[in-house]
Design an enzyme around this catalytic site. Sequence first.
Site, PDB file in Angstrom:
ATOM      1  N   ASN A   6      38.620  29.815  44.114  1.00  0.00           N
ATOM      2  CA  ASN A   6      38.892  30.714  45.055  1.00  0.00           C
ATOM      3  C   ASN A   6      39.329  30.014  46.193  1.00  0.00           C
ATOM      4  O   ASN A   6      38.486  29.647  46.998  1.00  0.00           O
ATOM      5  CB  ASN A   6      37.743  31.919  45.308  1.00  0.00           C
ATOM      6  CG  ASN A   6      38.220  32.992  46.037  1.00  0.00           C
ATOM      7  OD1 ASN A   6      39.535  33.070  46.566  1.00  0.00           O
ATOM      8  ND2 ASN A   6      37.518  33.970  46.245  1.00  0.00           N
ATOM      9  N   ARG A  88      41.269  32.541  41.408  1.00  0.00           N
ATOM     10  CA  ARG A  88      41.442  33.967  41.693  1.00  0.00           C
ATOM     11  C   ARG A  88      42.616  33.974  42.735  1.00  0.00           C
ATOM     12  O   ARG A  88      42.640  33.231  43.634  1.00  0.00           O
ATOM     13  CB  ARG A  88      40.263  34.307  42.538  1.00  0.00           C
ATOM     14  CG  ARG A  88      40.242  35.718  43.242  1.00  0.00           C
ATOM     15  CD  ARG A  88      39.343  36.124  44.243  1.00  0.00           C
ATOM     16  NE  ARG A  88      39.342  37.404  44.689  1.00  0.00           N
ATOM     17  CZ  ARG A  88      38.663  37.899  45.439  1.00  0.00           C
ATOM     18  NH1 ARG A  88      37.539  37.355  45.786  1.00  0.00           N
ATOM     19  NH2 ARG A  88      38.970  39.317  45.728  1.00  0.00           N
ATOM     20  N   HIS A 176      40.880  44.097  44.934  1.00  0.00           N
ATOM     21  CA  HIS A 176      39.474  43.917  44.262  1.00  0.00           C
ATOM     22  C   HIS A 176      39.431  44.366  42.895  1.00  0.00           C
ATOM     23  O   HIS A 176      38.651  44.827  42.154  1.00  0.00           O
ATOM     24  CB  HIS A 176      38.707  45.227  44.959  1.00  0.00           C
ATOM     25  CG  HIS A 176      38.096  44.651  46.561  1.00  0.00           C
ATOM     26  ND1 HIS A 176      38.137  45.639  47.339  1.00  0.00           N
ATOM     27  CD2 HIS A 176      37.819  43.589  47.074  1.00  0.00           C
ATOM     28  CE1 HIS A 176      37.575  45.207  48.508  1.00  0.00           C
ATOM     29  NE2 HIS A 176      37.671  43.838  48.289  1.00  0.00           N
ATOM     30  N   ARG A 237      38.334  45.300  59.270  1.00  0.00           N
ATOM     31  CA  ARG A 237      39.798  45.886  59.289  1.00  0.00           C
ATOM     32  C   ARG A 237      39.475  47.465  59.401  1.00  0.00           C
ATOM     33  O   ARG A 237      38.543  48.120  59.307  1.00  0.00           O
ATOM     34  CB  ARG A 237      39.866  45.876  57.606  1.00  0.00           C
ATOM     35  CG  ARG A 237      40.382  44.425  57.480  1.00  0.00           C
ATOM     36  CD  ARG A 237      41.322  44.319  56.100  1.00  0.00           C
ATOM     37  NE  ARG A 237      41.282  42.960  55.765  1.00  0.00           N
ATOM     38  CZ  ARG A 237      40.648  42.591  54.111  1.00  0.00           C
ATOM     39  NH1 ARG A 237      40.109  43.481  53.562  1.00  0.00           N
ATOM     40  NH2 ARG A 237      40.574  41.283  53.997  1.00  0.00           N
ATOM     41  N   GLU A 382      32.695  38.633  40.150  1.00  0.00           N
ATOM     42  CA  GLU A 382      34.037  38.269  39.894  1.00  0.00           C
ATOM     43  C   GLU A 382      34.339  36.830  39.407  1.00  0.00           C
ATOM     44  O   GLU A 382      35.229  36.862  38.481  1.00  0.00           O
ATOM     45  CB  GLU A 382      35.045  38.352  41.572  1.00  0.00           C
ATOM     46  CG  GLU A 382      34.964  39.992  41.983  1.00  0.00           C
ATOM     47  CD  GLU A 382      34.763  39.933  43.442  1.00  0.00           C
ATOM     48  OE1 GLU A 382      33.890  39.464  43.929  1.00  0.00           O
ATOM     49  OE2 GLU A 382      35.990  40.406  43.855  1.00  0.00           O
TER      50      GLU A 382
END
Length: 395
Positions: A6, A88, A176, A237, A382
Amino acid sequence: MILVVNSGSSSIKFKLFAIKKNVPIAILDGLAERIGVDGFLKIEFNGEKHQFNQKMSNHNEAIQFILKQFEELKVIKDKKDIAAVGFRIVHGGKITEPVVIDKKVFKEIEACVKLAPLHNPGALVAIEAFKIEMPKVKLIASFDTSFHQTMDEETFLYSVPYEWYKKYQVRKFGFHGISYKYITEKYAKMIKKPVGKLNLIICHLGSGASVACVKNGKSIDTTMGFTPLAGLMMGTRSGDIDPSIIQYMVKALNKDVFEITSILNKESGLKGFSEISSDMREIIAEVEKGNKHAVLTLNKYSQNVADFIVKYANRLEGKIDALIFTAGIGENSDTVRKEIINRVNILGLKLNPKENIKRYDDFLKISNKDSKFDIYAIKTNEELMICQETMDLTS
Ligand code: ADP
């Protein structure tokens, strides 16, 4: 072995899996950071932590150094032990499945840079670096957007000039997706029901947060949008706001649109609103001390998630197998789970408070027998999902 990567613009997170009888087992993970600045590498292997201050001027140097440490730690004999690398990738545009990265796919990921300028460039430099370091190894891309490509037009289009979609791809993408796919498949295995028959509402509540509505195993809606800024209140956020606030604050703060958007991404959410922290643990600690503004933050966060759960329950016509909480906050915070469920008033959910506070390894059922449908906390993975997708495309 399969390496899962990632990569950001100045960091590379990685996890190495050994494949035993077709089952992936994580054996090592690490993080190279401050690439292009100075360089710092952390590796955890066999329960031991290794740290290196090492200048890494670019992703090529970082990858060379990471692979060298794998050899020095005797994790691998040489690079050939790594059969494939899975990446990813945050934005895959219209790509619906994991893919082998060939020239065409690389171009498609490049074309998505304008949609995800903060995320995709880091992945592209890492892919290029691996191509140089390991030219014969298959490189696979898994996308955070793919799972949501099953949303229908009514859901993914915004009520803006239609031309914005046709010419500029302005639409909801959702993110996601790797986590949602993992959770959906995991839950199917847990309750021994085919994925295609599952209706789920999944709350991925980490530092980034979203909710997904899964009907017959497929995403039909999610809270994030054109970018990961939309939807829920997150760590830093804002989630959904009236877009007119942007031009208003441009004037009020004498900043440009980019600076205000950066504040919405990096200085808002839990961090900006609470004036305490972007970390839910610190907010809950303040709630426990009786800090009223921390209580308001937690209440606002929980109401926000609860409202989307109700909305998605309506989309599923009330036919729901389970409500699932995952990611940092969803997996670990019994307080947040309780506050959210307390605010879902019309679905007949019944939390089991004793179960909700239990520690667990993999998953935890937190609903009572008389709950209209089951509620679970499930740990997402993940990297394992990417590893499995990589295996599927390379074996
Ligand atoms: P990322 O999106 O960075 O992968 P994670 O899914 O790891 O994020 O979630 C990180 C967040 O989870 C932290 O910022 C923290 O707010 C939250 N978190 C982790 N453990 C707890 C806990 N026990 N209680 C409340 N929040 C927690």
